[in-house]
Every structure is written in structure tokens, then in C-alpha cells.
Write a protein that holds these residues in place. Structure first.
Motif, PDB file in Angstrom:
ATOM      1  N   ALA A  17       0.933  -1.151   0.035  1.00 18.91           N
ATOM      2  CA  ALA A  17      -0.051   0.046   0.047  1.00 18.91           C
ATOM      3  C   ALA A  17       0.819   1.283   0.146  1.00 18.91           C
ATOM      4  CB  ALA A  17      -0.791  -0.034   1.318  1.00 18.91           C
ATOM      5  N   LEU A  18       1.893   1.196   0.568  1.00 21.83           N
ATOM      6  CA  LEU A  18       2.858   2.345   0.925  1.00 21.83           C
ATOM      7  C   LEU A  18       3.471   2.489  -0.440  1.00 21.83           C
ATOM      8  CD1 LEU A  18       3.930   4.396   2.902  1.00 21.83           C
ATOM      9  CD2 LEU A  18       5.751   2.886   3.420  1.00 21.83           C
ATOM     10  N   ARG A  19       4.000   1.443  -1.424  1.00 26.32           N
ATOM     11  CA  ARG A  19       4.685   1.932  -2.432  1.00 26.32           C
ATOM     12  C   ARG A  19       3.723   2.430  -3.449  1.00 26.32           C
ATOM     13  NH1 ARG A  19       9.295  -0.540  -4.751  1.00 26.32           N
ATOM     14  NH2 ARG A  19       9.146  -0.300  -7.124  1.00 26.32           N
ATOM     15  N   PHE A  20       2.340   1.817  -3.464  1.00 25.65           N
ATOM     16  CA  PHE A  20       1.413   2.291  -4.297  1.00 25.65           C
ATOM     17  C   PHE A  20       1.138   3.738  -4.081  1.00 25.65           C
ATOM     18  CE2 PHE A  20      -2.850   3.405  -5.727  1.00 25.65           C
ATOM     19  CZ  PHE A  20      -2.965   2.844  -6.989  1.00 25.65           C
ATOM     20  N   ALA A  21       0.851   3.962  -3.037  1.00 26.34           N
ATOM     21  CA  ALA A  21       0.686   5.647  -2.524  1.00 26.34           C
ATOM     22  C   ALA A  21       1.681   6.316  -2.957  1.00 26.34           C
ATOM     23  CB  ALA A  21       0.157   5.698  -1.256  1.00 26.34           C
ATOM     24  N   ALA A  22       2.760   5.946  -2.801  1.00 27.85           N
ATOM     25  CA  ALA A  22       3.954   6.909  -3.080  1.00 27.85           C
ATOM     26  C   ALA A  22       4.330   7.118  -4.443  1.00 27.85           C
ATOM     27  CB  ALA A  22       5.522   6.259  -2.676  1.00 27.85           C
ATOM     28  N   ARG A  23       4.277   5.963  -5.314  1.00 22.70           N
ATOM     29  CA  ARG A  23       4.209   6.120  -6.702  1.00 22.70           C
ATOM     30  C   ARG A  23       2.998   7.039  -7.300  1.00 22.70           C
ATOM     31  NH1 ARG A  23       9.195   4.566  -7.527  1.00 22.70           N
ATOM     32  NH2 ARG A  23       9.654   2.513  -7.566  1.00 22.70           N
ATOM     33  N   ARG A  24       1.936   6.716  -6.763  1.00 22.94           N
ATOM     34  CA  ARG A  24       0.839   7.580  -7.198  1.00 22.94           C
ATOM     35  C   ARG A  24       0.893   8.947  -6.883  1.00 22.94           C
ATOM     36  NH1 ARG A  24      -2.135   7.829 -11.141  1.00 22.94           N
ATOM     37  NH2 ARG A  24      -4.369   8.760 -10.774  1.00 22.94           N
ATOM     38  N   ALA A  25       1.378   9.362  -5.617  1.00 22.67           N
ATOM     39  CA  ALA A  25       1.695  10.697  -5.293  1.00 22.67           C
ATOM     40  C   ALA A  25       2.766  11.314  -6.349  1.00 22.67           C
ATOM     41  CB  ALA A  25       2.134  10.841  -3.803  1.00 22.67           C
ATOM     42  N   ALA A  26       3.660  10.664  -6.406  1.00 22.70           N
ATOM     43  CA  ALA A  26       4.644  11.215  -7.305  1.00 22.70           C
ATOM     44  C   ALA A  26       4.297  11.455  -8.740  1.00 22.70           C
ATOM     45  CB  ALA A  26       5.983  10.036  -7.412  1.00 22.70           C
ATOM     46  N   ARG A  27       3.376  10.757  -9.373  1.00 26.93           N
ATOM     47  CA  ARG A  27       3.046  10.770 -10.422  1.00 26.93           C
ATOM     48  C   ARG A  27       1.876  11.795 -10.647  1.00 26.93           C
ATOM     49  NH1 ARG A  27       3.797   4.582 -11.720  1.00 26.93           N
ATOM     50  NH2 ARG A  27       5.764   4.854 -12.753  1.00 26.93           N
ATOM     51  N   THR A  28       1.094  12.095  -9.457  1.00 30.60           N
ATOM     52  CA  THR A  28       0.037  12.985  -9.636  1.00 30.60           C
ATOM     53  C   THR A  28       0.339  14.385  -8.809  1.00 30.60           C
ATOM     54  OG1 THR A  28      -1.087  12.367  -7.732  1.00 30.60           O
ATOM     55  CG2 THR A  28      -1.783  11.297  -9.616  1.00 30.60           C
ATOM     56  N   GLY A  29       1.715  14.484  -8.380  1.00 31.45           N
ATOM     57  CA  GLY A  29       2.021  15.755  -7.728  1.00 31.45           C
ATOM     58  C   GLY A  29       1.370  16.034  -6.337  1.00 31.45           C
ATOM     59  N   GLY A  30       1.221  14.833  -5.723  1.00 28.50           N
ATOM     60  CA  GLY A  30       0.489  14.734  -4.331  1.00 28.50           C
ATOM     61  C   GLY A  30       1.649  14.412  -3.381  1.00 28.50           C
ATOM     62  N   GLY A  31       0.899  13.964  -2.158  1.00 30.54           N
ATOM     63  CA  GLY A  31       1.917  13.802  -0.970  1.00 30.54           C
ATOM     64  C   GLY A  31       1.375  12.535  -0.437  1.00 30.54           C
ATOM     65  N   VAL A  32       1.816  12.038   0.606  1.00 28.16           N
ATOM     66  CA  VAL A  32       1.647  10.591   1.370  1.00 28.16           C
ATOM     67  C   VAL A  32       1.456  10.847   3.056  1.00 28.16           C
ATOM     68  CG1 VAL A  32       2.196   8.346   1.924  1.00 28.16           C
ATOM     69  CG2 VAL A  32       2.582   9.248  -0.415  1.00 28.16           C
ATOM     70  N   GLU A  33       0.382  10.559   3.650  1.00 33.16           N
ATOM     71  CA  GLU A  33       0.548  10.620   4.728  1.00 33.16           C
ATOM     72  C   GLU A  33       0.612   9.106   5.497  1.00 33.16           C
ATOM     73  OE1 GLU A  33      -2.032  12.315   9.012  1.00 33.16           O
ATOM     74  OE2 GLU A  33      -2.380  13.058   6.849  1.00 33.16           O
ATOM     75  N   ILE A  34       1.464   9.061   6.255  1.00 36.51           N
ATOM     76  CA  ILE A  34       1.619   7.618   6.950  1.00 36.51           C
ATOM     77  C   ILE A  34       0.889   7.771   8.312  1.00 36.51           C
ATOM     78  CG2 ILE A  34       3.230   5.897   7.935  1.00 36.51           C
ATOM     79  CD1 ILE A  34       5.342   6.996   5.775  1.00 36.51           C
TER      80      ILE A  34
END
Length: 151
Positions: A17-34
Motif C-alpha cells: 500500500a505504501l509503495r502504491f501511494a508513493a508512486r501515485r503521489a509522485a505521478r500526480t504531484g501529491g503527497g503521502v501521509e503515513i
């Protein structure tokens, strides 16, 4: 900014889940909260013992989120927000989402086999329609390459 909220623990699916979120955020200009959930502690008659147990749990959770944050930064260049909260998972997740209007999705991963996991079961069951953001459930059987391709 679009934030992807990821609840982590020591499971293999949390890493997915963390890898998916990080990759998705990087591609969409977003961020991640753990978000690391600390189990609620029951009262113990001996306060010193209880304090020691709580300190160990907090130390372990801090080490886990620091490793996760390091992984996200190495893979995507994103510095994630880190939240450690004590309480029941679904309630804490709802509170985290309510407190941050930038959270765009809750990202969870289902176990590769057997039961999908308590949070996945909860948010796909009777509470499926109660959140104010979409729930992304990532299959726990995906390889890193498959995750990268999908995100």
C-alpha cells in the motif's frame, strides 16, 4: 495538494500500500501521509509497568514509520507526513481524514491470501459508504513491478 493516507503496520501488505501511494503521489504531484495505529492500552494496576509497555510500543511505531518514510523518500523523493495515533483503527482513520481536507484517498492493501485484513474488511463491509474519500484496496499479491505499472 492531494494526499494519500496509508495505514501501516509490520505486514507485507502495508509495504505494498505504501509503495502504491508513493508512486501515485509522485505521478500526480501529491503527497503521502503515513498513519501508524497504536493499540489502546488497558489500565494496569502498576503504572510503571504500563508506562514501560507504552514507551516500547511508541518506540517500535516510531522506528517503523521512520523506515517507511525513508523508503518513500528514496523511491519517490516525497517527504511524507507522519502520524502516530492511539485508538481503534476505524475511528482514528475517520478522525485523520476529517482533520485533513487534503486527504484524497485511503490506501490499504489486502493480504495476498486468506482474510484481507481487519481494516480492509471493515471499510468494505458495513462501513463501506461512510467515508468522505475513496478507499483504494491494493492486492497484496502484486509485485513491485506490477505496482509501479498500475500506479
Amino acid at each position: 495538494m492531494r494526499i494519500y493516507l496509508v495505514v501501516i503496520d509490520e505486514s507485507a501488505e502495508a509495504e505494498i500500500a505504501l509503495r502504491f501511494a508513493a508512486r501515485r503521489a509522485a505521478r500526480t504531484g501529491g503527497g503521502v501521509e503515513i498513519l501508524a495505529l497504536l493499540p489502546p492500552q488497558e489500565f494496569m494496576a502498576f503504572g510503571g509497568v504500563q508506562a514501560t509497555i507504552e514507551e516500547e510500543i511508541l518506540h517500535d511505531a516510531q522506528a517503523m514509520v521512520q523506515r517507511a518514510a525513508g523508503t518513500i523518500f528514496e523511491e519517490s523523493g516525497i517527504v511524507p507526513a507522519i502520524t502516530l495515533r492511539r485508538g481503534e483503527g476505524p475511528k482514528v482513520i475517520r478522525e485523520a481524514i476529517a482533520a485533513n481536507p487534503d486527504i484524497a484517498a485511503l490506501v490499504l492493501a489486502a493480504a495476498a491470501s486468506g482474510a484481507p485484513g481487519a481494516l480492509v474488511s471493515h471499510f468494505t463491509g458495513a462501513d463501506a459508504g461512510t467515508l468522505t474519500v475513496p478507499v483504494m484496496i491494493i492486492p497484496g499479491s502484486l509485485t513491485p513491478e506490477q505496482i509501479d505499472r498500475l500506479s
